[in-house]
Structures are given as structure tokens and as C-alpha cells.
Design a protein around this motif. Structure first.
Motif, PDB file in Angstrom:
ATOM      1  N   PHE A 612       0.837  -1.198   0.000  1.00 51.07           N
ATOM      2  CA  PHE A 612       0.000   0.000   0.000  1.00 51.07           C
ATOM      3  C   PHE A 612       0.872   1.248   0.000  1.00 51.07           C
ATOM      4  CE2 PHE A 612      -3.554   2.613   1.452  1.00 51.07           C
ATOM      5  CZ  PHE A 612      -4.581   2.010   0.754  1.00 51.07           C
ATOM      6  N   ILE A 613       1.976   1.175   0.761  1.00 47.61           N
ATOM      7  CA  ILE A 613       2.835   2.359   0.919  1.00 47.61           C
ATOM      8  C   ILE A 613       3.642   2.636  -0.348  1.00 47.61           C
ATOM      9  CG2 ILE A 613       4.925   3.157   2.066  1.00 47.61           C
ATOM     10  CD1 ILE A 613       3.892   2.154   4.656  1.00 47.61           C
ATOM     11  N   LYS A 619       7.297   8.762  -9.126  1.00 49.66           N
ATOM     12  CA  LYS A 619       6.958  10.185  -9.029  1.00 49.66           C
ATOM     13  C   LYS A 619       7.094  10.932 -10.358  1.00 49.66           C
ATOM     14  CE  LYS A 619       6.098  13.709  -6.197  1.00 49.66           C
ATOM     15  NZ  LYS A 619       4.972  13.791  -5.286  1.00 49.66           N
ATOM     16  N   ILE A 623       4.113  12.841 -12.385  1.00 51.83           N
ATOM     17  CA  ILE A 623       4.094  14.270 -12.737  1.00 51.83           C
ATOM     18  C   ILE A 623       3.815  14.453 -14.220  1.00 51.83           C
ATOM     19  CG2 ILE A 623       5.579  16.299 -12.997  1.00 51.83           C
ATOM     20  CD1 ILE A 623       6.798  15.633 -10.319  1.00 51.83           C
ATOM     21  N   SER A 626       0.164  13.712 -14.921  1.00 52.25           N
ATOM     22  CA  SER A 626      -0.794  14.732 -14.490  1.00 52.25           C
ATOM     23  C   SER A 626      -0.603  16.007 -15.296  1.00 52.25           C
ATOM     24  CB  SER A 626      -0.719  15.019 -12.988  1.00 52.25           C
ATOM     25  OG  SER A 626       0.402  14.498 -12.397  1.00 52.25           O
ATOM     26  N   ARG A 627       0.623  16.250 -15.772  1.00 56.08           N
ATOM     27  CA  ARG A 627       0.813  17.438 -16.598  1.00 56.08           C
ATOM     28  C   ARG A 627      -0.028  17.325 -17.871  1.00 56.08           C
ATOM     29  NH1 ARG A 627       6.423  18.050 -18.742  1.00 56.08           N
ATOM     30  NH2 ARG A 627       7.088  18.102 -16.572  1.00 56.08           N
ATOM     31  N   PHE A 630      -3.634  17.783 -17.020  1.00 53.20           N
ATOM     32  CA  PHE A 630      -3.889  19.182 -16.720  1.00 53.20           C
ATOM     33  C   PHE A 630      -3.973  19.994 -18.012  1.00 53.20           C
ATOM     34  CE2 PHE A 630      -2.116  23.433 -15.986  1.00 53.20           C
ATOM     35  CZ  PHE A 630      -3.052  23.920 -15.095  1.00 53.20           C
ATOM     36  N   LEU A 633      -7.207  19.454 -19.778  1.00 53.12           N
ATOM     37  CA  LEU A 633      -8.291  20.158 -19.087  1.00 53.12           C
ATOM     38  C   LEU A 633      -8.258  21.644 -19.413  1.00 53.12           C
ATOM     39  CD1 LEU A 633      -8.439  18.605 -15.511  1.00 53.12           C
ATOM     40  CD2 LEU A 633     -10.262  18.677 -17.197  1.00 53.12           C
ATOM     41  N   GLU A 634      -7.048  22.219 -19.382  1.00 50.88           N
ATOM     42  CA  GLU A 634      -6.893  23.640 -19.667  1.00 50.88           C
ATOM     43  C   GLU A 634      -7.321  23.963 -21.089  1.00 50.88           C
ATOM     44  OE1 GLU A 634      -5.451  26.421 -17.536  1.00 50.88           O
ATOM     45  OE2 GLU A 634      -6.555  24.924 -16.396  1.00 50.88           O
TER      46      GLU A 634
ATOM     47  N   PHE B 280      -8.386  19.488 -11.671  1.00 51.87           N
ATOM     48  CA  PHE B 280      -7.067  19.474 -11.068  1.00 51.87           C
ATOM     49  C   PHE B 280      -7.142  20.031  -9.659  1.00 51.87           C
ATOM     50  CE2 PHE B 280      -2.931  21.241 -10.195  1.00 51.87           C
ATOM     51  CZ  PHE B 280      -2.156  20.140 -10.457  1.00 51.87           C
ATOM     52  N   PRO B 295       5.602  21.539 -11.023  1.00 51.85           N
ATOM     53  CA  PRO B 295       6.044  20.811 -12.229  1.00 51.85           C
ATOM     54  C   PRO B 295       4.885  20.395 -13.127  1.00 51.85           C
ATOM     55  CG  PRO B 295       6.244  19.444 -10.281  1.00 51.85           C
ATOM     56  CD  PRO B 295       5.914  20.815  -9.798  1.00 51.85           C
ATOM     57  N   VAL B 296       3.680  20.305 -12.576  1.00 42.77           N
ATOM     58  CA  VAL B 296       2.543  19.868 -13.386  1.00 42.77           C
ATOM     59  C   VAL B 296       1.921  21.038 -14.145  1.00 42.77           C
ATOM     60  CG1 VAL B 296       0.250  18.853 -13.328  1.00 42.77           C
ATOM     61  CG2 VAL B 296       2.041  17.918 -11.898  1.00 42.77           C
ATOM     62  N   THR B 297       1.585  22.091 -13.420  1.00 50.05           N
ATOM     63  CA  THR B 297       0.878  23.186 -14.062  1.00 50.05           C
ATOM     64  C   THR B 297       1.824  24.239 -14.611  1.00 50.05           C
ATOM     65  OG1 THR B 297       0.754  24.396 -11.991  1.00 50.05           O
ATOM     66  CG2 THR B 297      -1.054  22.939 -12.477  1.00 50.05           C
ATOM     67  N   TYR B 314       7.104  10.176   9.615  1.00 46.47           N
ATOM     68  CA  TYR B 314       7.652   8.960  10.224  1.00 46.47           C
ATOM     69  C   TYR B 314       8.422   9.233  11.508  1.00 46.47           C
ATOM     70  CZ  TYR B 314       6.097   6.489   6.135  1.00 46.47           C
ATOM     71  OH  TYR B 314       5.299   5.948   5.160  1.00 46.47           O
TER      72      TYR B 314
END
Lengths: 652, 652
Positions: A612-613, A619, A623, A626-627, A630, A633-634, B280, B295-297, B314
Motif C-alpha cells: 500500500f505504501i 513520481k 508528474i 498529471s501534466r 492538466f 483540461l486547460e 485538477f 512541475p505539473v501546471t 515517520y
């Protein structure tokens, strides 16, 4: 590769990419109709591809099938096809985007007209897709074949396949490319990573992910193997340290499976299959039923009641599988009788030959298991076909499940019996080793060397035939012969068996790791040869397979994770049963068991928390994804704003 | 509701939907700037909404905050807003589609100009969204408040909130609607299903899903309760039948949780939140960090290193939580000492008063647990705030996890201790009953009656004040007073506490079900009153909350499933420990434990298989969803075909 100019020049005016083989008794009118449908422009419902009949081979005998057709396409057609199938390519800013013809020049590596922008595997995939989506218009049947019924919207190729008129469709090998690939892959002598990108270029993402997983799995086992060796050499019977080893093993298995998800996501992202949307799935060729309207598409297609399918699954397939499992149990008991007999013979009068006799039951059992697996496989395929699944993916899942359960049972039942019923750790270790080694050797022989030997005989025969007619100086075959040769090659049936093998090996490593730490070493060694033999068979034994876009290893991830959960249970029980651990609880066995169970539950909980962790997507890819989202969407918002402002202007 | 005409008419020229309350010391220039930004047309970066200051109340004293603003919008603005937030509405063919202004007339219930097409809750949600996305242009700070820094793209409302200039934003209640809803919901006397659609209309999907879950959960427990009663009445100590009950309970829990997923999917589909794409996510108001580029938008916003956050989690939060758990354990031990002391007093000289004394430690413990939960809750909120999560969702998840673990431990630790360390089933049953009943009563008082009493006092005070000035005949308050009254109401803090309560009740039912089958009965009774008290407090105690679009109950589904897994373990152990079951294995306790463990593993495996087999989305919704997807794919294909044919025409 330049379009329109053949590599051979003698028989075709374009680069042939895909071969269609029709049955030799196909009516001429059917052939003419099919070719015209393939050649027709798209706006009249054709596929707008190039197609040509293959000339007679130089070894031309009357046995040869004349109905071989080469299919190709112009570059423009391929590019628009790439847009249709939703191919993702690298954009000029380094992100992966869906290819569109409109802004093709903004994609990396798109130069001039765009030749060499698409790999040959991609071109072949596009052509396959275009052929598959070639649909009947108002034909009621295939001309000349009244039994091959058609209805508006039915895929022509699928109907031809299900009626046996179309024998096979396969992509052609690319001799030069193959030579380069096989050199980079397994012929150069120094050890190195596999050329995954090249493999993906040539065979597509599904294959490349398999080899990526094989490599990853091998490297992931190296630490286990390295720790296992000293255990094997020095502490054969010291369970205290085995506990540490087993716990490490369990955590390690969880971690590598989780990390593999990240790895595979990275690979799939860089290959553009991660964000790619799946097209709507068509019914598989063998699917049959009463004509009706599909509630999703509204198109006419065969329908089959889901209840009937469920009944077939639960009332026929499930009992059959259980029966087979029982049979396998029965065979196992016979094996133990044989084992006992051999032992008694050896004990009576131990000689060199009786020593060998001791191993014979195991070897026989391993062979019998392989045979049973093979037979069961055919039965499972038949049953799953009979269950009449609408989608190829659902068919595959049910087949995988059936085969997986049986194979798991077949391979590990005897080991479970020895471990938990007989509680004989020495025999367990010995059986594990015998099974592991025998099945490895058998696999390598059955999988690579046997087919290779058959293929080589065929190749030589063809060469001899050709050389008899022409006094050829170079060893290269002319196109017609090359195509006929490839048409005769065995068909690669997908990565199923390869994954299954890895799955069972993973079981040998993880289930009884605390008894036989050397298993990891054996599996690592096996995997290294496996890479070579698999690579070899892909390049030289099989027809080139169509590339399959894949974003992950699918149901196998689940299977491996299930195995690692079972491994926690078996290892904990094995440790709990060991005399050294029992010595810590001299008074009460109950205490021991309670502790074992508690630790087992703790480990299971830890496993779930760990999975789960650890995030499934790294990462930096998160990114990037999602860029993209995004931005879309824009863009949508901007478009709406523009429309709104135009509207207000219009009103003013 | 007709736009542009106020329900009151005295103070505003439009229907007020949302209230903004600014601090009373806000500079006039800041107010003027904010109002103009809200009123500005969208093309110049404004929100294009209607806004007006609320006139002084009739109870007007100098203590009243003059800075209350009413926000509304024209219907056209609301419709374009509905498109912007991506609202899904029912289309004329019965499917749910994203609303667009362009084909608004094809949506069901869209008549005339479209008033009454959007519910008031939706309108308020749209206005909130528009306010939230009102972004700074080139202002460096809020005019008149140099400490409230701004940078291009920063949400103005969020900055005002985080600097304390904006005290609150809340939607107004709708008196008539509320009266109708509360009648349908809880005032009519006959038992019936809750009016979920009306609740959703008034409070939004998040609330409606909670009440839907509460109702579903109650009905799902009825079979357990009905089976539980005869067990309680006739077979108090007969464990053989308890085994059947426990197994049924475990399977039942799995099944209802799986079926709830299907239920919630159906609800979410019919409410249009299932396929809705999430916008978003913006950073939460309290998030702080060094200014940098996202970094995304690519927008300027505060950044905070993920490593630092992980370290805080932690190294500080985790140890703190563990410390609190230890403390809770300590309190538990004191409770057992008290319990023992009371028992010894009672045993020495049993009177009526010592009989009551026996219950006192449990009651005190239950109260202490409630207090500890409350205190811990504040600490958890503080810590999670300090962890500085960028997203509201991530903040919520971490908060939920912290609170969940502590509450679980607090509520059930003593029961676990009694069950597995003391192995005293009679005490377990007694404690379970005491805890369950005490916490239920406490909850109802703390949650509904106390706030209601406070709110009633406030209402009466306001009424008296008004009546002193005006000789009012009707009981209806004028708008200004109504707004001020609502501004003073408590803020509803979301469904967190309500779900938490259900979660703990579910624990009481499932964890020790085989010891106390009556728990289900008590929980069903509690849930029935819970529906009424929750409905009552939503309608009369709290400010109206903004509606939250939700497609499922989120992290709570996971929490309930985790609980049902733990329940398998506890129930199996309880059964294994029972003397009746022990009697089956008179010779070896080991056999008993092994069997228990084996059965437990079997049940767990069965649970997983069951949750795998039951599809999460009902077939008919699956079909509707794939039809939409298919249509959009087809539309895309058609569009591309058109473009291509136009291109070829252009060339010709």
C-alpha cells in the motif's frame, strides 16, 4: 526501409509487411472480392491498403498453396492508421502523446515524409488493425462461399478465419533487422542488459515486457541466491538462521513485486502504451450465438446469454477441474508408493544401481507431470472455447486461471504433502531439487531445442530444393521462398507458457525457501539460459508474432502476488515445524503454534501495508501524466471560453 | 425559484445563494477590490457573479459584523458554470452525460430558460467553484492588507481565508425546500426509505451517500439481528450453533460490503458523479512553502519538499500515535484494576449498591475513552496540519488514518484483552454490552441534542430581539436576520464523525459476533435513531454545507473491509477457544489450533475470492458506461474521417 521500393524488387512493387494465406480451395470470386475490399478507399468502406498475390516459388511443386497474398501500405496510409489505432509517440518536449497527422511534425524523429518514424512492428500492427476492422456492408455471405454468412458490420477477416477460408495472417520477418537484433540480444559474448527497446521495436510491447520481467526477476533473485549459497555450504541444518533467511525472502518477494510495477510503468510510459486508450473490444472469432443487437454498440452481432455461460463454467468446467486435481492427487500417491518401494529396495541391498533407482520415481513423476500438464492444457482450451466467451480477454483470463490452478497443484502438491503430512525435511529438499532440475531441463528441451531442430530440418530442405533449381551463390533466399518458409514456421502462441514457467520457478524459490535456499541459485542459472533460449526461439524458430500493445504483465502480476502470499503461510509453518524452533518452547506446543500464527499474521499485514505504501507509479511519471491531463483540461477550458466569447460577440 | 426575484424582495435584487463573511476590520479598499473582481466579466479574469452587501439587521447592534455579502448569479452564468465544473445530467435518452450549453435543450427537464434545471445545491456548488478559481492577476498583495501576499494565479479566496480576512463562505438554507425535505425525511410518522434523491438535491452527493450507506447498513444488519435474537433468548452458551452464526456473519459481512459497492455505483451513476472527471486539485488553504513552479501546471505556487513531509510523518507523527496508543493501553490497565476492585467489594458484601458499583468502572472507562478520543482528535488535526500536505485529499487521508487507528484501539483494546488474555467470555459479553450502549447514548447526546439545545437558545434570542423592535405577526424572519442567524450556526464538519461512528458500530457487530449476537440488534436500533438524529441535526442545527460531488464513500470502504478481515481472525480464535469446540479435540490442543488456523485461512481465501467474483459495477450500468465510451470513440473516428475526406477534397 523506403516505401514503394521492395527489398527484393523481383515480385512486388511495395514493401510487403503482412501475409494472408487463404485456403487453396478458395473460390476465385471470393479472392477477387476480398482483394477489392482491401484495396478500396476508406470512404467507400475499404481498407485502402496495397495487396498483391505472391508469385509461385522457385521450388514450385503442385503441393504449394498459390493463395498467398502480400499486404502493404503507403506511408500516408500508415500514418493515418497510426492515428486511428491511437499510437502514442514521443513529442518534441519529451512527453508521450497520441499521434495525430495534423501535428505530425511536432513529434520527435519525424523527418521528411515520416519514413522510419514508425517501426516495422508498428506498421504491421496498424495493417492488422485495418484488416480486422474491415467490415461487411450489405453482403449476406462471402461470394462463392454461401455458408460463410455475413451481416452489416461483421468483421470480414474474423468470419473468413472462423470458416477456415483464411488460414493465417502473419507479419513478415525483417532479415537485416533480425540479424542486428539477434546479435545485440544473445550473440555477442559479453554479458549485458537485454536490448529491451530493440526487442520492443521488433516484437512489440507485450514481448518486450516479458523479457523485461524475465531480466528483472533474474536480477531480483541474485541477492537471494548470494545469501543462499553460504547457507547451503555452511549451515545445512541450522534453522535459526533460516528464520532470518525466510523472513528476508518474504519481505524481498513483496518488495520486488511492488517495484516491478513501478518498473513496468516506466517501461510502458516510455513505450507509449501506459496512457493509450483501449479500443472497443470485438467478439473473438470463435464466438457464436443467436443474432441480436449488442446493447453497447447497437450493432447486429451474435449474442450468448451470460447465465448459460455461468452455468457451463460452474456446472461443467469447475467440476472437471476439480476432477483433474483429484486425478493429479491420485498420481501423486502412486509416486509416493513407488518412492517407498525404491527406498525399500535400496535399503535391502544398497548398490550403485539402487542408488540411482532412488532418483527414478522423482524423474518419472516429473515427466508424468509434464505430460499431464500438456494433456490438461488441451482440455482446458477446449472447455474454455466451449464456454463461448465473447471477448478474447475474458477467454484468456479463464484459460489462465484453469491452467494456473492445475499447474500449481501438479507441481507443488507432492512438496506440500512431503512438507506438511510426512514432515520429512530431507526428502522435501531432495524432491525440490529433483523437480526443479528435471522440469528445467525438460522445459528447455521441449521449448527451444526440439522446435529448433525441426525448423532447421525444414530450412535445409527448402534450401536444397531451391539450390537444385538455381545455382545460387549467396545464401539469401528470394522473397517468394522466404515467405513460404515463414508460412511453414510454427506459430508463437503468446507469452503464456513463458510466464507460466517463471511463475512455477517463483513458486520453487518462495514457497520452500527456508528449506532449500539453493533454489534461488538454480533459478538464476535457469533464467540466464532461459533468456538465451527464449531469444533464440523468438528469432529463429517461430513466425514473427504481431506486436501486442501492453501496459503491464496483466493477470500474471496478480498470480505472482498470490504466490507470495501463499509463501508466507508455507514458510511460517515450515519454520514452526522445525526442531530448533520447537526447542524454544519445550513445555507447550500450543505456545509455539500460537506464536507462529501470530507472526504469520503480522507478516501478512506487513505485506499488505508495504504494497500500500509503495506507490505503483514513480513520481516523475506521475508528474508527467498529471501534466498531460492538466493540459488537456486547460485546453478544454480555453476552447469553451473562446466559444463563449464568440457567442457574446455574435449577440453584440 | 425564479432568478432575479428575491424570495424576500426587501434587500436584494437577485436570489442570494452564498454568503461571504469578511472580518469586521477589513479595509474598505480590499472589499471594493474583491467585489469588483467577483463582478468583473470572465474575459477580464473576473467571476461574473452578482454580489451585494447585506443590509443591517433589524436587531442591529454595534456588535454585528457589517461585512456580510450575498452572492448570486444569472441563469446563463450558472449554466455556463455547470459546464465548467463538468456537471453530469440526465440526457433525453436516459443516459447521464456531461452538460454543455451548446446542446442544453437535449437534456431532460430542461425547459424554457432552464430555471429549476439546476438544483439550488448545484448552483451553490458552482458559485463556490467560481469563487475558488478566482485568481490573482498582477496584484502583489490584497489592497490595504500588505501582509496578504498574492502572486499570479493564486486563488484569491484561499489567500483571504488563510490570512483570516475571509471568515467563512457558506450557502444559504432554503426555508420552503428544507421544510418539505424534513417532512419527507423524518417528520412523517410511518417508516419508509429515506428520500435519498431529495437529500442529494438539497445537500449534494457526499451527504446523500452517507445517508444511503447508513440506510443500507441498517437493512443489511436486519437478518443478523433477526438470527441473533433467538440465539440470545434460547442458546446463551451453546457454541455449536454460534459457529454457524459466526460463519454466516463473516460471509454476510463480506457480501454486504461488496454489494454496497454495486449500490453506491448505481446511486453515483444516477446522480451523475460516477463518470465525472475530477478537476485538477489546488493546494489547500493552509499549505505553505517556498515559492516555486509546480512541475505539473507550470504555475507559481508554494512548494514543500516531499522528503521533509515524510520525515515529519515517520519521525514525529508515527511515534506520537504510538505513544498515544501506549497511553490508551495504560488507561485500560487502570480500568481493569478498578474493575477488579469493584468486583472484590461486591463479592465481600453484595448489596444493591455494590451491584451498581460493578457497572461504574465500565461507564467511567467509556466516558474516559470518549474524552481521550476528543483530545486525540485535536492533536491529530494539529499534527496533520503541521505535516503540511499539499492536497486536501491527502490531508484527509492522513487524518482519517490517524484517528481511525486510535479510535479502533481505544474502543476495542479492552475487549481484545478480555477475550484473548483473560479469556473470560462472560466479562467480554458484559463489557461489550456496556461499551456499546454507553457509547451510543453518549454519541447521540453529544452529536445532536447538545448542539440542538444550544442552537435553539440562539434562535429564541434572535427572535426575541427582532420581535422587540418590530411587531412581527408571522414567525418568518426577514432575510437579513435569517442570514445572520445562519452565519452564527455551527459549521458541519463533514461526514467524518458519522462514518467513524458507523465504523466502530460495525466493529462491535462483527469482531465479537459469536459471543454477543445481540450486538446486531442494538446497532440496528441505534441506526434507526441515528437516521433521525442525523437528519434532524442536518436540517436544524448546522449551517447548510456545500455539496460535495462524491462517487463512493472513499477510504471508508477500505476501512470497513479491513475491519471485516480482522473480524475473521477474532471470530475464528474465539470459536477455537470455546470449551464446546475444545471438547471435540479432547486429546490434543494442537490439533484444535491447527484446525482453527486452517479454517481461518480458508475463510480469508474465500472472502478474497468472493470479493473478486462479485463485480463492483452492476451489469446494466456497465453497459451504459461502455455505450457512452463507445459513442465517444465512434464520434472521434467520424470526426477524423471527415477531416481526412476534406483534406483529400482540398488536394483534388
Amino acid at each position: 526501409m523506403v516505401p514503394g521500393v521492395s527489398t527484393d524488387g523481383s515480385t512486388t512493387s511495395f514493401t510487403p509487411l503482412v501475409v494472408l494465406e487463404l485456403a487453396s480451395d478458395t473460390k476465385q470470386e471470393a479472392i477477387a472480392w476480398l482483394l477489392s475490399r482491401i484495396r478500396d478507399p476508406q470512404r467507400t468502406g475499404g481498407a485502402e491498403l496495397l495487396v498483391e498475390q505472391l508469385g509461385p516459388g522457385d521450388g514450385g511443386s503442385e503441393k504449394e498453396n498459390p493463395n498467398l497474398f502480400l499486404v502493404g501500405a503507403t506511408w500516408d496510409r500508415l500514418l493515418s492508421g497510426a492515428e486511428e489505432v491511437g499510437l502514442f509517440k514521443e513529442f518534441s518536449d519529451g512527453s508521450m502523446r497520441g499521434f495525430t497527422c495534423a501535428n505530425k511534425h511536432n513529434f520527435k524523429h519525424f523527418e521528411g515524409d515520416g519514413d522510419s518514424f514508425l517501426t516495422m512492428a508498428e506498421c504491421q500492427y496498424i495493417i492488422k488493425h485495418e484488416l480486422d476492422t474491415l467490415r461487411a456492408k450489405d453482403e449476406t455471405h462471402v461470394p462463392g462461399h454461401p455458408r460463410a454468412k455475413l451481416y452489416p458490420g461483421k468483421s470480414i477477416i474474423r468470419r473468413l478465419q472462423s470458416k477456415g477460408i483464411l488460414i493465417q495472417v502473419f507479419p513478415l520477418h525483417e532479415k537485416e533487422e533480425l540479424k542486428r537484433l539477434s546479435y545485440a540480444w544473445y550473440q555477442k559474448m559479453k554479458l549485458s542488459f537485454q536490448p529491451l527497446d530493440d526487442i520492443r521495436h521488433y516484437y512489440g510491447e507485450g514481448q518486450a515486457l516479458y523479457f523485461g520481467f524475465l531480466e528483472y526477476f533474474t536480477f531480483a533473485l541474485v541477492p537471494l541466491a548470494m545469501i543462499g549459497v553460504p547457507y547451503y555450504l555452511f549451515d545445512w541444518e541450522n534453522y535459526d538462521k533460516y528464520v532470518v533467511f525466510a523472513v528476508f525472502n518474504l519481505v524481498w518477494c513483496t518488495v520486488i513485486l511492488e517495484l516491478w510495477k513501478r518498473c513496468s510503468t516506466s517501461l510502458a510510459y516510455s513505450w507509449g502504451t501506459l496512457s493509450r486508450k483501449k479500443a472497443f473490444e470485438e467478439p473473438r472469432p470463435g464466438f457464436h450465438g443467436v443474432l441480436g443487437f449488442n446493447p453497447v454498440t447497437g450493432r447486429e452481432e451474435p449474442l450468448y446469454s451470460n447465465t448459460k455461460r455461468q452455468l457451463r463454467i460452474y456446472l461443467v468446467s469447475l467440476p472437471f477441474v476439480l476432477l483433474c486435481l483429484y486425478l493429479s492427487l491420485y498420481v501423486m500417491m502412486i509416486y509416493f508408493l513407488m518412492e517407498g518401494w525404491a527406498l525399500s529396495v535400496h535399503d535391502e541391498e544398497p548398490t550403485f544401481w539402487t542408488g540411482i533407482l532412488l532418483f527414478i520415481p522423482s524423474v518419472i513423476y516429473a515427466v508424468v507431470i509434464e505430460i499431464m500438464n500438456l494433456v490438461y492444457r488441451y482440455a482446458a482450451e477446449f472447455l474454455t472455447e466451449w464456454e463461448n466467451h465473447r471477448l478474447e480477454s475474458s477467454y484468456q483470463n479463464h484459460l489462465v486461471l484453469k491452467v494456473l490452478v492445475f499447474n500449481f497443484f501438479n507441481c507443488f502438491a507432492s512438496l506440500f504433502y512431503i512438507a506438511f503430512v510426512m514432515q520429512d525435511m530431507v526428502l522435501l529438499r531432495q524432491s525440490l531439487a529433483t523437480l526443479l532440475i528435471t522440469s528445467q531441463i525438460l522445459n528447455q528441451v521441449m521449448e527451444a531445442f526440439l522446435p529448433y531442430w525441426l525448423q532447421r530440418r525444414r530450412n535445409k530442405k527448402m534450401m536444397r530444393k531451391v539450390q537444385k533449381r538455381k545455382a545460387m551463390a549467396d545464401a539469401e533466399l528470394p522473397l517468394a521462398e522466404q515467405v513460404r518458409l515463414e508460412a511453414d514456421m510454427s506459430t508463437y502462441l503468446g507469452t503464456f507458457d513463458d510466464y507460466l514457467e517463471l511463475f512455477l520457478l517463483f513458486g520453487y524459490v518462495s514457497l520452500f525457501s527456508c528449506v532449500y535456499p539453493l533454489a534461488a541459485v538454480l533459478v538464476v542459472l535457469n533464467n540466464i539460459t532461459e533468456v538465451y533460449s527464449d531469444a533464440f526461439k523468438m528469432c529463429h524458430v517461430f513466425k514473427r508474432p504481431f506486436s501486442e500493445p501492453a501496459a503491464n504483465i496483466g493477470v500474471w502480476q496478480l498470480a505472482f502476488e498470490a504466490m507470495s502470499v501463499i509463501a508466507v503461510v508455507t514458510n511460517c509453518s515450515l519454520i514452526g515445524m522445525s526442531p530448533q524452533v520447537k526447542a524454544y518452547f519445550p513445555e507447550s506446543e500450543m505456545q509455539l503454534i500460537l506464536w507462529t500464527v501470530a507472526i504469520e499474521h503480522g507478516l501478512l499485514a506487513f505485506k499488505f501495508i508495504l504494497s500500500f505504501i509503495i506507490p505503483d507509479v514513480p513520481k516523475h511519471i506521475q508528474i508527467k501524466l498529471s501534466r498531460l491531463e492538466f493540459e488537456s483540461l486547460e485546453a478544454l477550458k480555453k476552447k469553451k471560453m473562446l466559444e463563449a466569447s464568440e457567442l457574446t460577440k455574435g449577440i453584440q
